[in-house]
Write a protein that holds these residues in place. Structure first.
Motif, PDB file in Angstrom:
ATOM      1  N   MET A   1      45.952  20.914  -1.689  1.00  0.00           N
ATOM      2  CA  MET A   1      45.859  19.754  -2.550  1.00  0.00           C
ATOM      3  C   MET A   1      44.692  18.877  -2.080  1.00  0.00           C
ATOM      4  SD  MET A   1      47.154  18.266  -5.040  1.00  0.00           S
ATOM      5  CE  MET A   1      48.034  16.993  -5.812  1.00  0.00           C
ATOM      6  N   ILE A   2      43.818  18.502  -3.007  1.00  0.00           N
ATOM      7  CA  ILE A   2      42.692  17.634  -2.680  1.00  0.00           C
ATOM      8  C   ILE A   2      43.207  16.216  -2.476  1.00  0.00           C
ATOM      9  CG2 ILE A   2      40.559  16.617  -3.577  1.00  0.00           C
ATOM     10  CD1 ILE A   2      40.079  19.206  -5.065  1.00  0.00           C
ATOM     11  N   LYS A   3      42.782  15.602  -1.378  1.00  0.00           N
ATOM     12  CA  LYS A   3      43.204  14.232  -1.067  1.00  0.00           C
ATOM     13  C   LYS A   3      41.969  13.352  -0.967  1.00  0.00           C
ATOM     14  CE  LYS A   3      47.423  15.511   1.279  1.00  0.00           C
ATOM     15  NZ  LYS A   3      48.297  15.267   2.405  1.00  0.00           N
ATOM     16  N   THR A   4      41.326  13.125  -2.101  1.00  0.00           N
ATOM     17  CA  THR A   4      40.147  12.275  -2.160  1.00  0.00           C
ATOM     18  C   THR A   4      40.288  11.342  -3.357  1.00  0.00           C
ATOM     19  OG1 THR A   4      38.914  13.770  -3.600  1.00  0.00           O
ATOM     20  CG2 THR A   4      38.697  14.127  -1.221  1.00  0.00           C
ATOM     21  N   ASP A   5      39.367  10.395  -3.470  1.00  0.00           N
ATOM     22  CA  ASP A   5      39.408   9.456  -4.587  1.00  0.00           C
ATOM     23  C   ASP A   5      39.028  10.098  -5.914  1.00  0.00           C
ATOM     24  OD1 ASP A   5      40.225   7.388  -2.995  1.00  0.00           O
ATOM     25  OD2 ASP A   5      38.241   6.493  -2.793  1.00  0.00           O
ATOM     26  N   ILE A   6      38.247  11.171  -5.868  1.00  0.00           N
ATOM     27  CA  ILE A   6      37.869  11.880  -7.090  1.00  0.00           C
ATOM     28  C   ILE A   6      38.551  13.245  -7.061  1.00  0.00           C
ATOM     29  CG2 ILE A   6      35.981  12.928  -8.400  1.00  0.00           C
ATOM     30  CD1 ILE A   6      34.118  10.783  -7.273  1.00  0.00           C
ATOM     31  N   ILE A   7      39.335  13.531  -8.103  1.00  0.00           N
ATOM     32  CA  ILE A   7      40.008  14.831  -8.171  1.00  0.00           C
ATOM     33  C   ILE A   7      39.553  15.648  -9.378  1.00  0.00           C
ATOM     34  CG2 ILE A   7      42.030  14.057  -6.878  1.00  0.00           C
ATOM     35  CD1 ILE A   7      43.508  13.803  -9.591  1.00  0.00           C
ATOM     36  N   HIS A   8      38.603  15.132 -10.146  1.00  0.00           N
ATOM     37  CA  HIS A   8      38.069  15.840 -11.319  1.00  0.00           C
ATOM     38  C   HIS A   8      37.201  16.997 -10.828  1.00  0.00           C
ATOM     39  CE1 HIS A   8      35.769  16.513 -14.969  1.00  0.00           C
ATOM     40  NE2 HIS A   8      36.619  15.738 -15.634  1.00  0.00           N
ATOM     41  N   PRO A   9      37.624  18.251 -11.012  1.00  0.00           N
ATOM     42  CA  PRO A   9      36.905  19.389 -10.433  1.00  0.00           C
ATOM     43  C   PRO A   9      35.454  19.502 -10.882  1.00  0.00           C
ATOM     44  CG  PRO A   9      38.891  20.124 -11.596  1.00  0.00           C
ATOM     45  CD  PRO A   9      38.799  18.653 -11.771  1.00  0.00           C
ATOM     46  N   ASP A  10      35.189  19.309 -12.175  1.00  0.00           N
ATOM     47  CA  ASP A  10      33.813  19.427 -12.662  1.00  0.00           C
ATOM     48  C   ASP A  10      32.925  18.339 -12.083  1.00  0.00           C
ATOM     49  OD1 ASP A  10      34.472  21.654 -14.168  1.00  0.00           O
ATOM     50  OD2 ASP A  10      34.845  20.501 -15.992  1.00  0.00           O
ATOM     51  N   LEU A  11      33.460  17.139 -11.960  1.00  0.00           N
ATOM     52  CA  LEU A  11      32.673  16.045 -11.396  1.00  0.00           C
ATOM     53  C   LEU A  11      32.389  16.295  -9.915  1.00  0.00           C
ATOM     54  CD1 LEU A  11      31.233  13.373 -11.672  1.00  0.00           C
ATOM     55  CD2 LEU A  11      33.433  12.208 -11.401  1.00  0.00           C
ATOM     56  N   LEU A  12      33.367  16.768  -9.181  1.00  0.00           N
ATOM     57  CA  LEU A  12      33.133  17.093  -7.765  1.00  0.00           C
ATOM     58  C   LEU A  12      32.050  18.154  -7.612  1.00  0.00           C
ATOM     59  CD1 LEU A  12      36.798  17.165  -6.416  1.00  0.00           C
ATOM     60  CD2 LEU A  12      34.993  15.550  -5.757  1.00  0.00           C
ATOM     61  N   GLN A  13      32.097  19.196  -8.427  1.00  0.00           N
ATOM     62  CA  GLN A  13      31.085  20.247  -8.362  1.00  0.00           C
ATOM     63  C   GLN A  13      29.705  19.693  -8.710  1.00  0.00           C
ATOM     64  OE1 GLN A  13      31.159  23.324 -11.350  1.00  0.00           O
ATOM     65  NE2 GLN A  13      30.398  24.838  -9.878  1.00  0.00           N
ATOM     66  N   ALA A  14      29.628  18.881  -9.764  1.00  0.00           N
ATOM     67  CA  ALA A  14      28.346  18.318 -10.184  1.00  0.00           C
ATOM     68  C   ALA A  14      27.771  17.400  -9.113  1.00  0.00           C
ATOM     69  CB  ALA A  14      28.514  17.568 -11.504  1.00  0.00           C
ATOM     70  N   LEU A  15      28.601  16.590  -8.482  1.00  0.00           N
ATOM     71  CA  LEU A  15      28.130  15.705  -7.414  1.00  0.00           C
ATOM     72  C   LEU A  15      27.607  16.515  -6.234  1.00  0.00           C
ATOM     73  CD1 LEU A  15      30.879  12.935  -7.462  1.00  0.00           C
ATOM     74  CD2 LEU A  15      28.497  12.706  -8.195  1.00  0.00           C
ATOM     75  N   ALA A  16      28.272  17.623  -5.935  1.00  0.00           N
ATOM     76  CA  ALA A  16      27.839  18.470  -4.820  1.00  0.00           C
ATOM     77  C   ALA A  16      26.469  19.085  -5.079  1.00  0.00           C
ATOM     78  CB  ALA A  16      28.867  19.570  -4.568  1.00  0.00           C
ATOM     79  N   GLN A  17      26.077  19.196  -6.332  1.00  0.00           N
ATOM     80  CA  GLN A  17      24.803  19.803  -6.688  1.00  0.00           C
ATOM     81  C   GLN A  17      23.666  18.786  -6.783  1.00  0.00           C
ATOM     82  OE1 GLN A  17      26.111  21.758 -10.269  1.00  0.00           O
ATOM     83  NE2 GLN A  17      26.605  23.647  -9.177  1.00  0.00           N
ATOM     84  N   CYS A  18      23.961  17.520  -6.593  1.00  0.00           N
ATOM     85  CA  CYS A  18      22.932  16.470  -6.693  1.00  0.00           C
ATOM     86  C   CYS A  18      22.184  16.352  -5.371  1.00  0.00           C
ATOM     87  CB  CYS A  18      23.567  15.125  -7.045  1.00  0.00           C
ATOM     88  SG  CYS A  18      24.223  15.060  -8.704  1.00  0.00           S
TER      89      CYS A  18
END
Length: 139
Positions: free
Chosen positions: A1-18
């Motif tokens: 289980m992800i325990k962060t403030d952002i749990i939206h999978p697509d947004l997390l992936q997109a942020l990781a690519q910035c």
């Protein structure tokens, strides 16, 4: 289980690519997402209903993941009470450069290939669009 403030999978992936110098556009509910952004930019749709999810909360959460070096806002008329700009300034660190550009320049920047992520918010306030430039990660 992800325990962060952002749990939206697509947004997390997109942020990781910035990477360094990439632009992230947090757009208000009135923004023309498809015609005023880079055609290959990834759009994350968080605009479920007007006022939900607002751009201020999106900005707060993103800053927990990525360092920013610059914020670009569309210049508002001098007589306009730009409450959201004051909220953005309160959230962003004092070291982040703020730039104001006229409407067509803002659209040109959003359409550039540097804009790789667009987050569609439910923000209904005028002049709420903010273009963020990613800073290098300090190790």
């Amino acid at each position: 289980m992800i325990k962060t403030d952002i749990i939206h999978p697509d947004l997390l992936q997109a942020l990781a690519q910035c990477g360094h110098k990439a632009n992230i556009l947090i757009a208000d509910a009135n923004y023309s997402f498809l015609t005023n952004t880079f055609p290959k930019a990834r759009i994350i749709w968080l605009n479920f209903t007007p006022g939900m999810i607002g751009s201020v909360i999106i900005l707060e959460k993103i800053l927990g993941y990525i360092n920013m070096e610059k914020a670009t806002l569309m210049a508002s008329p001098a007589e306009f009470n730009n409450t959201i700009e004051r909220e953005y300034r309160g959230i962003l660190s004092k070291e982040i450069e703020f730039e104001y550009v006229e409407r067509n320049t803002f659209y040109s920047l959003a359409k550039s290939s540097d804009t790789i992520l667009v987050i569609a918010s439910g923000e209904t306030r005028r002049f709420a669009n903010i273009l963020l430039t990613v800073a290098p990660t300090l190790i």
